[in-house]
Design a protein around this motif. Structure first.
Motif, PDB file in Angstrom:
ATOM      1  N   ARG A  41      13.510 -13.305 -11.739  1.00 23.28           N
ATOM      2  CA  ARG A  41      12.300 -12.710 -10.616  1.00 23.28           C
ATOM      3  C   ARG A  41      11.212 -13.369 -11.126  1.00 23.28           C
ATOM      4  O   ARG A  41      10.385 -13.630 -10.344  1.00 23.28           O
ATOM      5  CB  ARG A  41      12.582 -11.517 -10.616  1.00 23.28           C
ATOM      6  N   GLU A  45       8.951 -15.559  -8.551  1.00 21.80           N
ATOM      7  CA  GLU A  45       8.085 -15.269  -7.973  1.00 21.80           C
ATOM      8  C   GLU A  45       6.640 -16.332  -8.333  1.00 21.80           C
ATOM      9  O   GLU A  45       5.706 -16.302  -7.424  1.00 21.80           O
ATOM     10  CB  GLU A  45       7.450 -13.827  -8.552  1.00 21.80           C
ATOM     11  N   GLN A  48       7.085 -19.114  -6.025  1.00 20.68           N
ATOM     12  CA  GLN A  48       6.641 -18.534  -4.617  1.00 20.68           C
ATOM     13  C   GLN A  48       4.955 -18.673  -4.678  1.00 20.68           C
ATOM     14  O   GLN A  48       4.201 -18.862  -3.766  1.00 20.68           O
ATOM     15  CB  GLN A  48       7.262 -17.215  -4.530  1.00 20.68           C
ATOM     16  N   GLU A  49       4.325 -17.784  -5.784  1.00 22.86           N
ATOM     17  CA  GLU A  49       2.738 -17.637  -5.734  1.00 22.86           C
ATOM     18  C   GLU A  49       2.149 -19.157  -5.662  1.00 22.86           C
ATOM     19  O   GLU A  49       1.430 -19.363  -5.011  1.00 22.86           O
ATOM     20  CB  GLU A  49       2.575 -16.952  -7.068  1.00 22.86           C
ATOM     21  N   SER A  51       3.422 -22.032  -4.735  1.00 22.51           N
ATOM     22  CA  SER A  51       3.659 -22.781  -3.440  1.00 22.51           C
ATOM     23  C   SER A  51       2.699 -22.142  -2.425  1.00 22.51           C
ATOM     24  O   SER A  51       2.339 -22.752  -1.617  1.00 22.51           O
ATOM     25  CB  SER A  51       5.118 -22.817  -3.112  1.00 22.51           C
ATOM     26  N   SER A  52       2.728 -20.735  -2.418  1.00 25.18           N
ATOM     27  CA  SER A  52       1.823 -19.925  -1.381  1.00 25.18           C
ATOM     28  C   SER A  52       0.196 -20.534  -1.591  1.00 25.18           C
ATOM     29  O   SER A  52      -0.267 -20.737  -0.769  1.00 25.18           O
ATOM     30  CB  SER A  52       1.753 -18.463  -1.560  1.00 25.18           C
ATOM     31  N   LYS A  53      -0.007 -20.870  -2.689  1.00 27.60           N
ATOM     32  CA  LYS A  53      -1.372 -21.319  -3.227  1.00 27.60           C
ATOM     33  C   LYS A  53      -1.587 -22.646  -2.416  1.00 27.60           C
ATOM     34  O   LYS A  53      -2.629 -22.759  -1.806  1.00 27.60           O
ATOM     35  CB  LYS A  53      -1.563 -21.301  -4.833  1.00 27.60           C
ATOM     36  N   LEU A  55       0.199 -23.787  -0.202  1.00 23.74           N
ATOM     37  CA  LEU A  55       0.256 -23.692   1.167  1.00 23.74           C
ATOM     38  C   LEU A  55      -1.031 -23.116   1.689  1.00 23.74           C
ATOM     39  O   LEU A  55      -1.730 -23.859   2.654  1.00 23.74           O
ATOM     40  CB  LEU A  55       1.122 -22.497   1.540  1.00 23.74           C
ATOM     41  N   SER A  56      -1.956 -22.381   0.878  1.00 23.59           N
ATOM     42  CA  SER A  56      -3.110 -21.671   1.197  1.00 23.59           C
ATOM     43  C   SER A  56      -4.112 -22.957   1.324  1.00 23.59           C
ATOM     44  O   SER A  56      -5.188 -23.077   2.204  1.00 23.59           O
ATOM     45  CB  SER A  56      -3.551 -20.570   0.304  1.00 23.59           C
ATOM     46  N   ARG A  59      -3.576 -25.268   4.117  1.00 24.08           N
ATOM     47  CA  ARG A  59      -3.998 -24.612   5.299  1.00 24.08           C
ATOM     48  C   ARG A  59      -5.579 -24.738   5.475  1.00 24.08           C
ATOM     49  O   ARG A  59      -6.013 -24.937   6.527  1.00 24.08           O
ATOM     50  CB  ARG A  59      -3.524 -23.209   5.402  1.00 24.08           C
TER      51      ARG A  59
ATOM     52  N   GLN B 195       0.574  -9.100  -3.618  1.00 28.42           N
ATOM     53  CA  GLN B 195      -0.006 -10.223  -3.724  1.00 28.42           C
ATOM     54  C   GLN B 195       0.440 -11.193  -2.349  1.00 28.42           C
ATOM     55  O   GLN B 195       1.614 -11.025  -2.243  1.00 28.42           O
ATOM     56  CB  GLN B 195       0.486 -11.202  -4.798  1.00 28.42           C
ATOM     57  N   PRO B 196      -0.769 -11.673  -1.497  1.00 31.37           N
ATOM     58  CA  PRO B 196      -0.245 -12.550  -0.533  1.00 31.37           C
ATOM     59  C   PRO B 196       0.637 -13.473  -1.023  1.00 31.37           C
ATOM     60  O   PRO B 196       0.405 -14.049  -2.123  1.00 31.37           O
ATOM     61  CB  PRO B 196      -1.535 -12.853   0.028  1.00 31.37           C
ATOM     62  N   PHE B 197       1.486 -14.054  -0.030  1.00 27.58           N
ATOM     63  CA  PHE B 197       2.313 -15.196  -0.174  1.00 27.58           C
ATOM     64  C   PHE B 197       2.503 -15.910   1.122  1.00 27.58           C
ATOM     65  O   PHE B 197       2.351 -15.229   2.134  1.00 27.58           O
ATOM     66  CB  PHE B 197       3.544 -14.766  -0.960  1.00 27.58           C
ATOM     67  N   GLY B 198       2.925 -17.110   0.958  1.00 26.53           N
ATOM     68  CA  GLY B 198       3.591 -17.836   2.008  1.00 26.53           C
ATOM     69  C   GLY B 198       2.294 -18.360   2.877  1.00 26.53           C
ATOM     70  O   GLY B 198       1.198 -18.062   2.547  1.00 26.53           O
ATOM     71  N   PRO B 199       2.505 -18.946   4.095  1.00 29.80           N
ATOM     72  CA  PRO B 199       1.323 -19.606   4.713  1.00 29.80           C
ATOM     73  C   PRO B 199       0.439 -18.305   5.503  1.00 29.80           C
ATOM     74  O   PRO B 199       1.020 -17.301   5.555  1.00 29.80           O
ATOM     75  CB  PRO B 199       2.020 -20.140   5.865  1.00 29.80           C
ATOM     76  N   LEU B 200      -0.640 -18.915   5.671  1.00 33.53           N
ATOM     77  CA  LEU B 200      -1.582 -17.970   6.242  1.00 33.53           C
ATOM     78  C   LEU B 200      -1.519 -18.119   7.846  1.00 33.53           C
ATOM     79  O   LEU B 200      -1.421 -19.105   8.286  1.00 33.53           O
ATOM     80  CB  LEU B 200      -3.244 -18.264   6.001  1.00 33.53           C
ATOM     81  N   ARG B 201      -1.300 -16.957   8.258  1.00 36.47           N
ATOM     82  CA  ARG B 201      -1.037 -16.991   9.905  1.00 36.47           C
ATOM     83  C   ARG B 201      -1.927 -16.534  10.807  1.00 36.47           C
ATOM     84  O   ARG B 201      -2.857 -15.554  10.346  1.00 36.47           O
ATOM     85  CB  ARG B 201       0.042 -16.494  10.336  1.00 36.47           C
ATOM     86  N   THR B 279      -6.606 -13.668  10.684  1.00 39.94           N
ATOM     87  CA  THR B 279      -5.602 -14.342   9.917  1.00 39.94           C
ATOM     88  C   THR B 279      -4.594 -13.043   9.221  1.00 39.94           C
ATOM     89  O   THR B 279      -5.254 -12.005   9.147  1.00 39.94           O
ATOM     90  CB  THR B 279      -6.121 -15.173   8.929  1.00 39.94           C
ATOM     91  N   LYS B 284       3.880  -9.420  -1.105  1.00 39.53           N
ATOM     92  CA  LYS B 284       4.903  -8.976  -1.635  1.00 39.53           C
ATOM     93  C   LYS B 284       4.427  -8.707  -3.420  1.00 39.53           C
ATOM     94  O   LYS B 284       3.138  -8.752  -3.469  1.00 39.53           O
ATOM     95  CB  LYS B 284       5.880 -10.134  -1.922  1.00 39.53           C
ATOM     96  N   THR B 285       5.378  -7.712  -3.789  1.00 49.43           N
ATOM     97  CA  THR B 285       4.853  -7.151  -4.929  1.00 49.43           C
ATOM     98  C   THR B 285       6.121  -7.070  -5.883  1.00 49.43           C
ATOM     99  O   THR B 285       7.111  -7.575  -5.282  1.00 49.43           O
ATOM    100  CB  THR B 285       4.008  -6.011  -4.854  1.00 49.43           C
ATOM    101  N   ASN B 286       5.847  -6.646  -7.135  1.00 54.82           N
ATOM    102  CA  ASN B 286       7.023  -6.295  -7.809  1.00 54.82           C
ATOM    103  C   ASN B 286       6.412  -4.953  -8.744  1.00 54.82           C
ATOM    104  O   ASN B 286       5.271  -4.640  -8.510  1.00 54.82           O
ATOM    105  CB  ASN B 286       7.399  -7.385  -8.682  1.00 54.82           C
ATOM    106  N   ASP B 289       3.419  -5.387 -11.103  1.00 49.75           N
ATOM    107  CA  ASP B 289       2.248  -5.257 -10.395  1.00 49.75           C
ATOM    108  C   ASP B 289       1.594  -4.082  -9.701  1.00 49.75           C
ATOM    109  O   ASP B 289       0.416  -3.609  -9.772  1.00 49.75           O
ATOM    110  CB  ASP B 289       2.247  -6.287  -9.117  1.00 49.75           C
TER     111      ASP B 289
END
Lengths: 835, 379
Positions: A41, A45, A48-49, A51-53, A55-56, A59, B195-201, B279, B284-286, B289
């Motif tokens: 996991r 994660e 994911q972090e 790729s998010s970075k 992505l950010s 963007r 923690q933020p993740f994925g695209p900023l919308r 925005t 997500k978290t675990n 965290d």
């Protein structure tokens, strides 16, 4: 052990610390699975972090790029929109949004479809073009949007005009710019409206209007009147070459060059041509303009054929009237000539008869003869006046300007008038400063003006005083000379005053009967004064007298063609030389004007004149010169005239020289007692002076004069007059005979008529001057003919003097002769010729 | 300051047994329990009888924290008997007539005076705009007065929440206690661990605290795609993915939790404002965290106490954390205990929102998904 597992063991099995042996391997496996799961996991994660970075960051970059794009799109002056392939709004700027009305503006957002925005706009009535046919318009607009054909213009209900430029993008979207062209449209509309207005005005104008482009000369616009003017059918004026409408290519050339030079032409007259070929006159006004972006001219035309025709008729009428005037003038001139000639005979012979009767003592005849003489003179004067007036009215009166001393002229006029004044019991008083100076004017006319006024005053005043006052007015901007003639006569009423300067008018009809006169003198006087740049006015009170005031400029300007320099007045021929052997007269006078006057009179009388300004100088000159005669003024400073006279009579050498006293002091007794030969009282009369001098001075040889004159009586009259002053006279009745006589003997002078049979005066002069031996003989023309400018030109330089036959012509002839051929020189020269 | 704790469960009843006799006037009993138990009222009535003179202040929860454990379907009662600190209570009803901001401001003004040191607030968790309430509260007190608290929970049902106070118990209530006097020491700390993740919308459509669209796509659909099979458990499952919201002009992001969803309108209602044009980013978290977050919040809350150890710590933790941690939920409580030591009384609940300043000395704000701790001590 995994924390969760330990918690679970404690919670569910109550296990604390050590796990029972039977479960140990199972727990270990579970623990391992928990840990593996956590680890897996964690890895997921992390990815994911990361790729998010990324992505950010991507963007951020995209945002930045988009921000720039948006900034750029915002900053353009047009509205901008980008709809994607699904027709959803993707990018737009504020201007695009603001182009929508308040009702639909909120719909304009990203993701909203083109149709939605369109429908909102039409629903709120924002699109003028869609009014009354919303669905049809939307359909059309959508089709246009889907398959854009470039630019089109949309009219909004708020009055704005939006120019829309749409293009397809590669990905099937539609990009569009929106330009607010309201201002342009408004300006266009304003221009269209004003053009329309102008067109209406131009169409309605009573003037023909056409616009012609410069480079090709083609008519681009013509109003109805223009077509009518040129008889052009319908709109056939358009496209026509303008030059085909000119009747005269030179007119066109003149017009185009004026327009090119000045940019406009005002009121040029041109001969134009209708389609049918008829020529007509038009007045054209033109202005250079821009027409549809090309240099052009706008022409306004008015048909002036009628006016031209009237002008032509007017010219004819004027010409006819001028002809008539000329005929009248010629008639008057001829008539005056015809009348003068017999009148001269009447006057001349009645004078002779009068003198005969006088010497025979036939008193009753004398009175009758005097009446004949007076009537003749009156008639002659009347003719002269009529002639003058007709000349003035015909504009033929010419001014001969010269600068002359006023004082001698005044003295001369006064001397002429004095006998008239005496006749009616009047005293003539002259107020004129000695230093009055000069005037630049026409001497003859000034003299005649004053003579007219003075003789008039004499006529209407009995036993009174006539005063002539001369003043120089330097107060005005320019200098003026003022002559006042005041009488104490019958005066005039205001009504009479008003008419007195009109021709053929006297103050009262009855005055004519009592006082005589033609009523032309004042009319002529007035016109003379005006001609010389001045005027004559009068102040009068019935019963108390009249004052005429003549104001003349000190310097009359030669302003018109009726004015010539005095230099042209005298016919310049060979000048008579100062007579070498003439008797010498010593003139003694302290007054320079008087000295000058005496000198002139005596020189004309054929004397050599010397002058002295005071007694001492007189004595000195008398001793050195031994003059034949001395004229002596009485009143002089220091050594006066009496002292000089006494001194001369006491001097053995000088005692024999005759002395004539010329003075204002009327004391003949003293003069004669002191030994004076004669005594004259100023003002000086020339004839008396000359005859007095002649009496004292031995006469010279007689002068030989040739008279060429066809009229026997006139010739005889002149002959008599000349013989009376001891001239030798030869006569010829025409030019041919005159030339014959010349061959026989050369005269001292020739009196010549101009109008003669066989050979007239002009031809005679031409022949005379052609001969070297006759070239210096002075010629005095005596004629009744009114000379034309052409006549004058022919005579100029050929003759020495011109005398018009008339009242004073006899005297004038003698004066001219005396001037040209002094009395005491004739014999010598004739003798010389004879030897 | 004296403290005592009691816990009621279906199986055991009150443990330990409730004492009898009066308590001091400066006493308050914090009561946290399952909504059904709170609604029933009998347990609260029991408490009133046993703690005469003490005020009641509590709410329904999505899990009670008592000592080091987290339990459901129970009631916890924690007595705080202050020696020097004076207490005053206020409460109000939130409804159509009264906006959250105004209610918050009114309550704060009722309590505010020169000696007011701290306000602890409990609010309805579903019918309130927590953001507005927080701003209203902050606007009603003098500078230097701190405000903490939380929004009551309803398990993972999101149906109805209750607030218990002397002025009345029920849904749509807000109740607060003001603590006065110089001898009181208050500490607070709030920390998420998400923690933020994925695209900023971009928040393309939102009104107030209702979100419709992110990047012009339905926010609800987006959530569902992320939740997968868990979508059936909306709105509670949305707690797994709170969003980090930042205003268009920038600034510090706040974490927002879904309170309810509307399938018809395809909208999601949050516990605080969602600014259109701003925005949003999924978070997500675990467990690790979240535990780290709780530890950090505990440490932060100590700073307000100076050298003192807390006598009492009230923990308000988001239900979302509990959903994430599941069986391991207690790990965050254990972490906090490690920070505070064995003597501190720990009470609290899992909530639909937390109230606390962002930073020490700042104004009170609504938080989601945090562990928010208020610590009390008296000199």
């Amino acid at each position: 052990m995994h924390r969760l597992l330990r918690r679970q063991l404690r919670k569910h099995l109550g296990v604390e610390g050590e796990v029972p042996a039977a479960l140990q391997s199972f727990v270990a496996a579970v623990d391992s699975a928990y840990t593996d799961f956590d680890s897996d996991r964690a890895m997921v994660e992390r990815s994911q972090e990361l790729s998010s970075k990324e992505l950010s960051e991507a963007r951020d970059k995209a945002t930045e790029a988009q921000r720039r794009l948006v900034d750029a799109i915002e900053s353009i002056s047009e509205g901008f929109s980008l709809y994607d392939a699904d027709d959803k709004l993707v990018i737009y700027n504020r201007r695009y949004r603001d182009m929508h009305g308040t009702a639909s503006i909120n719909v304009v957002n990203q993701g909203v479809s083109f149709e939605t925005i369109l429908r909102n706009a039409t629903a709120s009535g924002e699109i003028r073009d869609a009014e009354g046919r919303v669905e049809a318009w939307i359909e059309h607009r959508l089709a246009q949007h889907r398959d854009p054909k470039g630019t089109h213009v949309q009219r909004r209900s708020d009055g704005r005009w939006i120019q829309i430029n749409e293009r397809k993008t590669d990905d099937g979207g539609t990009v569009a710019t929106y330009t607010d062209i309201t201002d342009v449209k408004k300006a266009e509309q304003a221009i269209q409206e004003s053009e329309q207005r102008l067109r209406v005005i131009a169409e309605a104008a009573p003037m023909a209007v056409a616009i012609v482009t410069f480079d090709d000369g083609i008519i681009r616009y013509a109003n109805k009147r223009f077509s009518e003017m040129f008889e052009l059918e319908g709109s056939s004026a358009l496209g026509l070459q303008a030059k085909t409408l000119y009747a005269d290519p030179q007119h066109r050339e003149r017009f185009i060059s004026a327009l090119t030079e000045y940019g406009h032409v005002e009121g040029m007259e041109m001969l134009l041509k209708r389609v049918g070929g008829e020529e007509f006159w038009a007045l054209i006004a033109s202005q250079r303009v821009e027409f549809e972006g090309r240099p052009a001219m706008i022409n306004g035309l008015a048909d002036i054929s009628d006016r031209k025709r009237m002008e032509g008729e007017l010219h004819k009428a004027i010409w006819a009237s001028e002809q008539a005037t000329r005929a009248k003038s010629d008639f008057v001139a001829n008539m005056s000539h015809e009348l003068r000639t017999p009148l001269n005979a009447i006057i001349g012979y009645s004078e002779i008869l009068f003198e005969d009767a006088q010497s025979a003592g036939r008193d009753s005849e004398m009175a009758d003869l005097r009446k004949i003489q007076d009537a003749g003179k009156h008639l002659l004067g009347l003719i002269d006046n009529i002639l003058d007036l007709s000349k003035i009215e015909a504009g033929k009166m010419t001014l001969y300007l010269e600068t002359f001393e006023l004082r001698p002229m005044i003295d001369s006029v006064a001397a002429t008038v004095t006998p008239l004044a005496k006749k009616t019991g009047n005293a003539l008083v002259v107020n004129c400063a000695d230093e009055i100076g000069t005037i630049h004017s026409d001497l003859t006319k000034v003299r005649q003006t004053l003579f007219n006024l003075l003789s008039n005053a004499c006529k209407f005043t009995r036993n009174g005083t006539i005063t002539l006052t001369v003043l120089r007015d330097t107060n005005a901007a320019s200098e003026w000379i003022e002559f006042q003639v005041r009488d104490t006569g019958i005066g005039m009423t205001p009504d009479q005053q008003a008419k007195v300067f009109e021709a053929f008018t006297q103050a009262d009809d009855s005055t004519t009967r009592v006082y005589g006169g033609t009523g032309l003198g004042l009319a002529i006087t007035k016109r003379f004064c005006r001609l010389m740049g001045g005027d004559v006015t009068l102040i009068s009170e019935a019963g108390k007298g009249t004052t005429f005031v003549v104001r003349l400029p000190a310097v009359t300007r030669a302003a018109s063609d009726t004015t010539v320099s005095a230099a042209d007045k005298r016919f310049e021929g060979p000048q008579a030389a100062e007579p070498e052997h003439a008797p010498i007269v010593l003139v003694v006078d302290d007054d320079p004007n008087a000295r000058e006057l005496l000198r002139r009179h005596l020189q004309r009388g054929g004397y050599a004149v010397r002058v002295a300004a005071n007694g001492e100088e007189a004595m000195q000159l008398a001793r050195t010169l031994h003059p034949d005669v001395v004229t002596l003024d009485a009143l002089m400073p220091q050594m006066d005239g009496w002292a000089v006279l006494s001194a001369m009579k006491e001097d053995a050498v000088l005692a024999e020289i005759p002395v004539i006293m010329v003075t204002i002091v009327d004391n003949q007794g003293i003069g004669f007692s002191l030994g004076a030969a004669d005594y004259l009282v100023k003002p000086i009369d020339r004839d008396r002076l000359v005859s007095a001098v002649e009496k004292c001075c031995p006469r010279g040889a007689p002068r030989h004069v040739l008279i060429v004159e066809d009229d026997a009586s006139a010739s005889e009259l002149m002959g008599r007059a000349l013989r009376q002053i001891d001239c030798m006279v030869t006569q010829a009745k025409n030019g041919r005979i005159g030339l014959e006589r010349l061959n026989e003997a050369s005269p001292d002078a020739i009196l010549l008529d101009l109008m003669m049979p066989e050979m007239d005066g002009f031809e005679f002069i031409a022949r005379l001057r052609a001969e070297a031996r006759w070239r210096r003989i002075p010629v005095i023309v005596v004629t009744a003919k009114t000379l034309t400018a052409e006549d004058r030109a022919r005579l100029n330089g050929q003759v020495q003097h011109l005398v018009h036959k008339g009242e004073y012509s006899g005297k004038a002839v003698l004066a001219a002769l005396d001037e040209l051929v002094p009395r005491h020189t004739g014999r010598t020269r004739i003798g010389h010729e004879h030897h | 300051m004296k403290t005592a704790q009691y816990k009621w469960s279906q199986s055991d009843g009150w443990r330990p047994n409730l004492p009898s006799g009066d308590v001091g006037r400066q006493s308050v009993v914090f009561v946290f329990g399952a909504r059904s138990l709170m609604q029933a009222g009998s347990l609260v009535g029991e408490l009133r009888n046993h703690f005469k003179g003490a005020a009641m202040l509590g709410c329904s929860t999505s899990g009670e924290i008592i000592g080091d454990v987290v339990v459901d379907d129970s009631v916890s009662a924690t007595l705080a008997d202050f020696e020097h600190t004076r207490l005053r209570f206020a409460s109000a009803t939130i409804g159509e007539a009264k906006a959250s901001y105004d209610v918050g401001k009114e309550l704060a003004q009722q309590l505010n005076d020169a000696s007011l040191r701290h306000v602890f607030v409990l609010s309805d968790g579903l019918h309130v705009n927590g953001s507005d309430l927080a701003r209203g509260l902050a606007s009603g007190v003098s500078e230097g007065v701190s405000i903490t608290g939380g929004l009551s929970g309803d398990g993972t049902n999101f149906a109805e929440t209750w607030v218990i106070a002397d002025g009345g118990a029920g849904p749509q209530r807000v109740a607060a206690v003001g603590l006065y006097g110089d001898d009181l020491r208050i500490g607070y700390g709030s920390m998420g661990g998400w923690q933020p993740f994925g695209p900023l919308r971009t928040i393309t459509r939102a009104e107030g605290n209702v979100l419709y669209e992110l990047d012009e796509r339905s926010a609800l659909d987006l959530y569902k795609s992320y939740l997968g099979p868990h979508a059936d458990q909306l709105p509670s499952s949305a707690l797994l993915f709170p969003i980090l919201v930042t205003e268009a002009k920038g600034g510090q992001g706040v974490v927002r939790t879904v309170l309810s969803v509307d399938e018809q309108k395809k909208s999601m209602t949050f516990a605080g404002d969602i600014p259109q044009g701003g925005t949003a980013q999924l978070m997500k978290t675990n467990v690790d965290d979240l535990v780290d977050g709780a530890t950090a919040a505990a440490k932060a809350s100590l700073s307000g106490l100076g050298d003192r150890r807390p006598d009492l710590a009230i923990l308000v933790s988001c239900v979302g954390r509990k959903l994430v941690m599941k069986q391991r939920t207690e790990e965050e409580i254990e972490a906090i205990r490690n920070v505070f030591g064995a003597d501190a009384k720990i009470s609290g609940f899992y909530s639909y929102g937390e109230l606390c300043p962002f930073i020490h000395g700042g104004d009170c704000r609504l938080h989601n998904q945090t562990m928010t701790i208020t610590t009390f001590a008296e000199d």
